[in-house]
Design an enzyme around this catalytic site. Structure first.
Site, PDB file in Angstrom:
ATOM      1  N   ASP A 105       0.872  -1.176   0.000  1.00  0.00           N
ATOM      2  CA  ASP A 105       0.000   0.000   0.000  1.00  0.00           C
ATOM      3  C   ASP A 105       0.906   1.222   0.000  1.00  0.00           C
ATOM      4  O   ASP A 105       2.110   1.130   0.263  1.00  0.00           O
ATOM      5  CB  ASP A 105      -0.938  -0.042   1.221  1.00  0.00           C
ATOM      6  CG  ASP A 105      -2.167   0.844   1.009  1.00  0.00           C
ATOM      7  OD1 ASP A 105      -2.203   1.589   0.013  1.00  0.00           O
ATOM      8  OD2 ASP A 105      -3.094   0.793   1.844  1.00  0.00           O
ATOM      9  N   ASP A 140      -3.876   7.223  -3.647  1.00  0.00           N
ATOM     10  CA  ASP A 140      -5.245   7.694  -3.886  1.00  0.00           C
ATOM     11  C   ASP A 140      -5.615   8.719  -2.811  1.00  0.00           C
ATOM     12  O   ASP A 140      -4.827   8.986  -1.907  1.00  0.00           O
ATOM     13  CB  ASP A 140      -6.222   6.501  -3.885  1.00  0.00           C
ATOM     14  CG  ASP A 140      -6.017   5.564  -2.716  1.00  0.00           C
ATOM     15  OD1 ASP A 140      -4.866   5.375  -2.295  1.00  0.00           O
ATOM     16  OD2 ASP A 140      -7.009   5.018  -2.195  1.00  0.00           O
ATOM     17  N   GLY A 207     -11.644   3.463   1.109  1.00  0.00           N
ATOM     18  CA  GLY A 207     -12.456   4.354   1.950  1.00  0.00           C
ATOM     19  C   GLY A 207     -13.576   3.662   2.705  1.00  0.00           C
ATOM     20  O   GLY A 207     -14.556   4.307   3.111  1.00  0.00           O
TER      21      GLY A 207
HETATM   22  N1  GUN Z   1      -6.339   0.884   3.146  1.00  0.00           N
HETATM   23  C1  GUN Z   1      -7.604   0.907   3.634  1.00  0.00           C
HETATM   24  N2  GUN Z   1      -8.366   1.772   2.922  1.00  0.00           N
HETATM   25  C2  GUN Z   1      -7.577   2.297   1.977  1.00  0.00           C
HETATM   26  C3  GUN Z   1      -7.798   3.252   0.937  1.00  0.00           C
HETATM   27  O1  GUN Z   1      -8.884   3.782   0.739  1.00  0.00           O
HETATM   28  N3  GUN Z   1      -6.724   3.526   0.140  1.00  0.00           N
HETATM   29  C4  GUN Z   1      -5.500   2.947   0.319  1.00  0.00           C
HETATM   30  N4  GUN Z   1      -4.515   3.246  -0.520  1.00  0.00           N
HETATM   31  N5  GUN Z   1      -5.283   2.062   1.290  1.00  0.00           N
HETATM   32  C5  GUN Z   1      -6.305   1.743   2.111  1.00  0.00           C
END
Ligand code: GUN
Length: 698
Positions: A105, A140, A207
């Protein structure tokens, strides 16, 4: 493939990198393989969150439990000098000592929790690429539920506008393109449309963590439906931050392929155990309400007495094991056609989940219903609201029939004289339970059309062996109903000449039927004199028109066309006295499957349908590329990537014709997906070919 034995990671074949292949599907639920450079990842699956600094359970142990992928945070690695150096020099797989798929992430979640992060949007993608992750995530903009419409819209637009540079930076590395929009459905669809247009490999739905934390499950389900309806179907869909097993069946049924979560570790730290039906506090229990290898040999009391580190480790291990086994259960349910039974079962574990499930039942996407094959082998367990099951829902609109235009003596029936006898109170096989009764009454009054009541709807007697109607596993009383209820059902038939016959009271006792008919509608008119026709003639008549109706159901040619061939049809019976081979003018065109009452096409049958169908009443057609044509003519499957276009909406599990772009028939088979998937997938089987039509004409 997932499975809890130690196995080797298998990298994808050349040319397959980033492709998603569906092996089995049911409605929107799918079992797939996502091809990455280090491993072919089986889906649906969960990626446990690994904190590179603190590992309650090692990544290798996760692999041994059966997890083929994990997710970690590239921002944490980037910020921690020692980790950064090692990741850049040795690669992220070595850093974590994990042989499977590593997804990272981008730090957006940290941004949501802690405020700003210090890395640039492109820089974070560059870094993920440089440390060799399998699937990276762009930066994002997290859409929170408390944001205004305009703020959420800005988050959607900003996320989309960062897409092209992120994709450029990712290069060959697969990239996640998250869907944002908060709880606003319009914005979720907008985001899904915008992100689908770019070349992302996976679409996480982002989200949603704050919604799940507050058990806003109906909002979550609405978001999944909206996103899935617009996302291009050939890419896996990931629920960002969803890891509670209670949410797996409903999400999987809606086509979610990937989950990730730190719940296993966070809950463990907090002394809580995950289960498929909810969360249990270690402090509250005397005995394990469910178990796992991690708990074997320990009592709750013993675990409570352990020091915190040891206790957390055992609970985290348990949480991972139940997570793994619930996903395995979901995959198995897709394979055996029971994913919606699991959804229904789990929905009773939590009031908010039940509300979400009921919302879904009333707002089931029609594409999902139409791609749930109604007619399959095997029994169907009946429960009171089974009509919410998409397959059963589909079966009701799927069977269409008109009563035979002629009687068993060959005389045309005046539709205004037709009398519907609606028979209830008995279970199938109805050819055995009421076959003689039907034979007797129709022999004496040929204008009778017998209809059977089943707990999922009325069917004409001639379709009595068709699954799912014929294979409902239900107590006998479910086949009975009050006169009011049955009259309400009969209204659907738009015929006022109806007699209702409770066969449980008067099983096969046709002598009192005449009396009952007089009471209900003043009599049936003139009775045929003795010696006119026989029960056998009546049975043959219904077998013939059962064939015609099934040809209509499986080809879509319409009742008129299918009834018009009745006098040219002959059939061969099986040893168990069921219709088996069906011949038109002596040519074998269909075989009836004795397992589900459906029809299988022969090549001659496909040719006849192709020649007979018109513009309006046509079977679904899959048009294939000229390169694929010789292979299909030779009986090979239609592979995704060779489908040029579709006509008449092919549906998952249903028969279709296959033509070239000149409209010439090249084969026939069973569609493995719906029309949207036919157009977009690049790997896997599009149509399982049952017969190729070679150029000599066989
Ligand atoms: N991890 C949990 N929710 C999100 C999200 O909306 N975007 C990203 N990049 N990681 C997340």
């Amino acid at each position: 493939m997932a499975g809890n034995q130690v196995r080797d990671a298998q990298s994808c074949r050349e040319g397959d990198h980033g492709k998603f292949e569906v092996k089995t599907s049911d409605g929107w639920a799918r079992i797939g393989i996502f091809h990455t450079s280090t491993h072919m990842l089986g889906t649906p699956t969960l990626l446990p969150v690994v904190n590179p600094n603190i590992q309650t359970i090692s990544p290798m142990e996760m692999w041994e439990i059966g997890f083929e992928a994990l997710i970690t945070n590239s921002y944490i690695i980037w910020k921690t000098e020692k980790l950064k150096e090692r990741a850049l020099s040795e690669g992220v797989h070595k850093l974590l000592e994990f042989p499977g798929v590593v997804m990272t992430d981008s730090g957006v979640f940290q941004q949501y929790v802690y405020g700003d992060v210090e890395i640039g949007e492109v820089e974070v993608v560059d870094f993920q690429r440089d440390i060799g992750v399998d699937i990276a995530t762009m930066m994002d903009v997290f859409g929170r539920p408390d944001m205004t419409f305009d703020e959420l819209n800005d988050a959607v637009m900003e996320t989309a506008s960062r897409g092209p540079d992120a994709l450029k930076a990712a290069g060959e590395t697969l990239l996640n393109g998250p869907i944002q929009g908060g709880p606003n459905i319009e914005l979720r669809t907008k985001s899904a449309n915008l992100m689908s247009e770019m070349d992302f490999a996976v679409h996480p739905i982002g989200g949603i963590v704050p919604l799940m934390e507050n058990q806003r499950y109906t909002d979550l389900i609405k978001i999944i439906v909206a996103s899935k309806s617009k996302l291009t179907p050939e890419r896996p869909v990931h629920l960002f931050g969803c890891g509670h097993p209670i949410l797996f069946p409903i999400s999987v049924a809606l086509g979610v392929d990937l989950f990730d979560s730190a719940a296993y570790a966070l809950f463990a730290k907090d002394g809580r155990l995950l289960s498929p039906t909810g969360t249990v506090k270690l402090a509250d229990i005397n005995e394990w309400p469910f178990t796992s290898p991690a708990l074997w040999g320990h009592s709750p009391e013993e675990v409570r007495k352990m020091d915190k580190e040891e206790r957390t480790e055992i609970l985290a291990r348990h949480n991972l094991q139940v997570t793994y086994s619930e996903l395995a259960r979901c995959r198995e349910a897709i394979r055996n056609g029971t994913i919606w039974n699991l959804v229904e079962e789990r929905s009773h574990s939590n009031a908010e989940l039940r509300a979400a499930t009921l919302w879904l039942y009333s707002n089931m996407p029609s594409d999902l219903i139409l791609n749930s094959n109604p007619c399959r082998q095997g029994g169907v367990n009946f429960y009171s609201d089974i009509e919410n099951n998409p397959r059963i829902n589909h079966s009701k609109s799927w069977i269409s029939w008109n009563s035979p235009p002629i009687d068993h003596l060959g005389n045309v029936i005046d539709p205004s004289n037709r009398v519907l006898v609606i028979i209830y109170g008995v279970r199938g096989p109805w050819r055995d339970t009421i076959g003689d009764f039907v034979g007797n009454i129709v022999r004496d009054w040929p204008n009778i059309a017998p209809i059977i009541y089943t707990p999922i709807g009325l069917i004409p007697f001639q379709l009595e062996d068709l699954n799912p109607f014929a294979h409902l596993i239900a107590p006998k009383n479910e086949f009975s109903c009050s006169l009011d209820e049955i009259m309400a059902h009969a209204e659907e038939l738009e015929n006022s000449n109806c007699i209702f016959w409770d066969a449980s009271k008067e099983e096969n006792s046709y002598e009192v039927f005449e009396e009952e008919a007089k009471n209900q509608m003043g009599g049936l008119g003139e009775k045929m004199p003795d010696g006119h026709g026989s029960i056998k003639d009546v049975k043959t008549h219904f077998q013939l028109f059962g064939i015609c109706d099934k040809i209509n159901i499986f080809t879509g040619l319409g009742s008129d066309v299918c009834h018009s061939i009745a006098n040219k049809i002959t059939f061969v019976m099986s040893r168990t006295k069921r219709v088996n081979n069906i011949l038109l003018d002596g040519v074998h065109i269909f075989s009836q499957r004795l397992t589900d009452g459906g029809l299988s096409f022969t090549n001659e049958g496909a040719k006849w349908v192709h020649e007979t169908m018109g513009e309006e009443n046509c079977m679904p057609i899959v048009v294939v590329d000229s390169d694929a044509e010789p292979f299909i003519r030779a009986g090979r499957n239609v592979m995704h990537g060779f489908v040029v276009s579709c006509k008449g909406y092919p549906k998952n599990g249903m028969p279709c014709l296959i033509t070239n772009d000149r409209g010439e028939l090249v084969g026939h088979g069973i569609a493995q997906c719906g029309e949207r998937e036919m157009r977009t997938f690049r790997k896997g089987i599009a149509v399982k070919v049952r017969g190729g039509i070679n150029l000599e004409g066989d």
